[in-house]
Design an enzyme around this catalytic site. Structure first.
Site, PDB file in Angstrom:
ATOM      1  N   CYS A  32       0.761  -1.256  -0.145  1.00  0.00           N
ATOM      2  CA  CYS A  32      -0.225   0.114   0.003  1.00  0.00           C
ATOM      3  C   CYS A  32       0.998   1.445   0.125  1.00  0.00           C
ATOM      4  O   CYS A  32       1.709   1.401   0.928  1.00  0.00           O
ATOM      5  CB  CYS A  32      -0.815  -0.039   1.291  1.00  0.00           C
ATOM      6  N   CYS A  35       0.572   3.713   3.225  1.00  0.00           N
ATOM      7  CA  CYS A  35       0.714   3.235   4.593  1.00  0.00           C
ATOM      8  C   CYS A  35       2.333   4.052   4.800  1.00  0.00           C
ATOM      9  O   CYS A  35       3.129   4.248   4.206  1.00  0.00           O
ATOM     10  CB  CYS A  35       1.063   1.823   4.773  1.00  0.00           C
ATOM     11  N   HIS A  96      -3.944   0.610   8.136  1.00  0.00           N
ATOM     12  CA  HIS A  96      -4.459   0.538   6.670  1.00  0.00           C
ATOM     13  C   HIS A  96      -5.988  -0.082   6.566  1.00  0.00           C
ATOM     14  O   HIS A  96      -6.759   0.314   5.761  1.00  0.00           O
ATOM     15  CB  HIS A  96      -3.404  -0.581   6.091  1.00  0.00           C
ATOM     16  N   ASN A 136     -14.115   8.979  -2.101  1.00  0.00           N
ATOM     17  CA  ASN A 136     -14.683   7.906  -2.940  1.00  0.00           C
ATOM     18  C   ASN A 136     -14.145   6.657  -1.742  1.00  0.00           C
ATOM     19  O   ASN A 136     -13.222   6.462  -1.495  1.00  0.00           O
ATOM     20  CB  ASN A 136     -13.852   7.728  -4.134  1.00  0.00           C
ATOM     21  N   HIS A 147      -6.571   1.886   1.380  1.00  0.00           N
ATOM     22  CA  HIS A 147      -6.114   2.725   2.747  1.00  0.00           C
ATOM     23  C   HIS A 147      -7.149   3.766   2.914  1.00  0.00           C
ATOM     24  O   HIS A 147      -7.465   4.735   2.028  1.00  0.00           O
ATOM     25  CB  HIS A 147      -4.757   3.119   2.524  1.00  0.00           C
ATOM     26  N   HIS A 149      -8.899   7.258   3.007  1.00  0.00           N
ATOM     27  CA  HIS A 149      -8.114   8.461   2.522  1.00  0.00           C
ATOM     28  C   HIS A 149      -9.466   9.263   2.045  1.00  0.00           C
ATOM     29  O   HIS A 149     -10.283   8.761   1.557  1.00  0.00           O
ATOM     30  CB  HIS A 149      -6.963   8.353   1.622  1.00  0.00           C
ATOM     31  N   GLN A 151      -9.722  13.065  -0.523  1.00  0.00           N
ATOM     32  CA  GLN A 151      -8.850  14.079  -1.424  1.00  0.00           C
ATOM     33  C   GLN A 151      -9.474  15.552  -1.265  1.00  0.00           C
ATOM     34  O   GLN A 151     -10.658  15.927  -0.880  1.00  0.00           O
ATOM     35  CB  GLN A 151      -9.203  13.600  -2.932  1.00  0.00           C
TER      36      GLN A 151
END
Lengths: 333, 41
Positions: A32, A35, A96, A136, A147, A149, A151
């Site tokens: 990933c 991470c 993660h 998303n 992971h 997250h 934006q």
């Protein structure tokens, strides 16, 4: 290629960022890129062994601050502009396998303060007219990295959906003398059938005109224009409301529900949006049932007219029950 | 977290090897993260 092309028919910009075709696609967890970088391990996007919350410039941005000025063809139907702007990735946690729904209210509150900081920082830039914070979640909506997250896009223009909202609010204000979003929120609160979380400072509801079965709009009760203008109490209640809603989403069908999360707030192009912008978050989960998705097909994609096969009053009832069920299982702080 | 004071938010911006920035946000108490880590599948 990183440029904007103007669609004169729909009157909107389309961004071309062809380098994104090569972005990392669903790597195994041990590779990933979001991470922390472990001693002796491969270098990830985060050059540290641990972090709380981190934000970095996207390696595959849709807009960049230094995008070159494109060649302008001598044709009025081929209007172009530089794809200038900012694209950031917000890492919610170094864990993660976690999701926003599984994080504590305290952590979501801290994340809210990070989002506010990004809004302030990008809003100060001359090349950013709109700060769009979004997430998303899940492969069903096209996620390429699992992971946790989100934006932030700093657009060089006000994008079409927020622009339509602002235009609608401007017309409503002129005709009625009161703010559109505040009146809409008051209507939902009066009706009550579609409200799924009623917090002290925030209200979440499936809108009367929902386009997805479990679409939810989470409104600030006060007409606060953007996330950077939250009071401390509002940050706390926002985190609490988000936690309740997202836990309910996951309880709805018994799995971590995919969704698109979109924050709508005041543009940052230097104009006055008093009475027009009202901070709210819109969630669009694609599931219409446990194992069926709503697709944007002929009517939705080709005509822009959504056809719904579930009444918002019914789906709100199911979601409200799931939220209550999730809360009953114990909400940690 | 009804009446608890906010954690102090610290922010450090670092330039990565390829020139892109990364901003690290740290709080008084970063020991807590998640309630329930989930499987990645």
């Amino acid at each position: 290629m990183s440029e904007l092309r103007w669609n004169p028919v729909l009157r909107e910009w389309v961004a071309y960022a062809t380098h994104r075709q090569n972005r990392t696609f669903l790597p195994p967890a041990e590779y990933c890129p979001l991470c922390p970088t472990k001693p002796g391990g491969f270098p990830t996007e985060v050059p540290r062994e641990s972090y709380g919350i981190a934000v970095f410039e996207n390696r595959f941005p849709s807009f960049t601050p230094d995008a070159p000025e494109p060649d302008a063809p001598d044709d009025p139907f081929q209007k172009v502009a530089a794809g200038r702007g900012v694209c950031e990735v917000v890492l919610y946690s170094s864990e993660h396998g976690s999701t926003l729904a599984g994080m504590t209210e305290r952590h979501i509150g801290n994340l809210t303060r990070v989002w506010a900081d990004r809004y302030r920082e990008l809003a100060a830039r001359d090349d950013v007219s709109y700060v769009y914070i979004f997430e998303n979640k899940g492969e069903a909506v096209g996620v390429t990295l699992h992971h946790p997250h989100g934006q932030v896009y700093g657009y060089p223009f006000v994008p079409p959906v927020p622009k339509r909202e602002i235009d609608g609010a401007r017309e409503y204000l002129a005709n009625n003398g009161s703010p559109l979003h505040a009146d809409l929120l008051a209507s939902e609160q009066r009706d009550g059938r579609r409200v799924v979380v009623a917090g002290e400072h925030f209200t979440a509801f499936v809108p009367f005109f929902a386009r997805y079965p479990y679409e939810v709009h989470l409104y600030a009760n006060r007409a606060v224009p953007n996330i950077a203008a939250f009071s401390e109490d509002e940050v706390r209640d926002f985190a609490r409301t988000m936690k309740r809603l997202l836990s309910g989403y996951d309880a709805l069908f018994g799995f971590s529900l995919p969704y698109i999360m979109a924050m709508h707030q005041s543009p940052t192009d230097g104009k006055n949006y008093d009475g027009l912008a009202h901070f709210h978050v819109e969630f669009y989960p694609p599931n219409r049932t446990e194992n069926k998705l709503k697709y944007l097909a002929g009517s939705e994609a080709g005509a822009g007219a959504f056809i719904m096969d579930a009444a918002p009053e019914e789906t709100a009832g199911r979601l409200r029950a799931a939220i209550e069920s999730a809360s009953g299982m114990g909400e940690r702080r | 977290m009804p009446d608890e004071p906010f954690d102090t938010l610290d922010k450090e911006t670092v330039e990565k090897e390829d020139g892109r920035y990364i901003v690290f946000y740290t709080f008084d108490d970063d020991s807590e993260t998640d309630d329930q880590p989930e499987d990645d599948s």
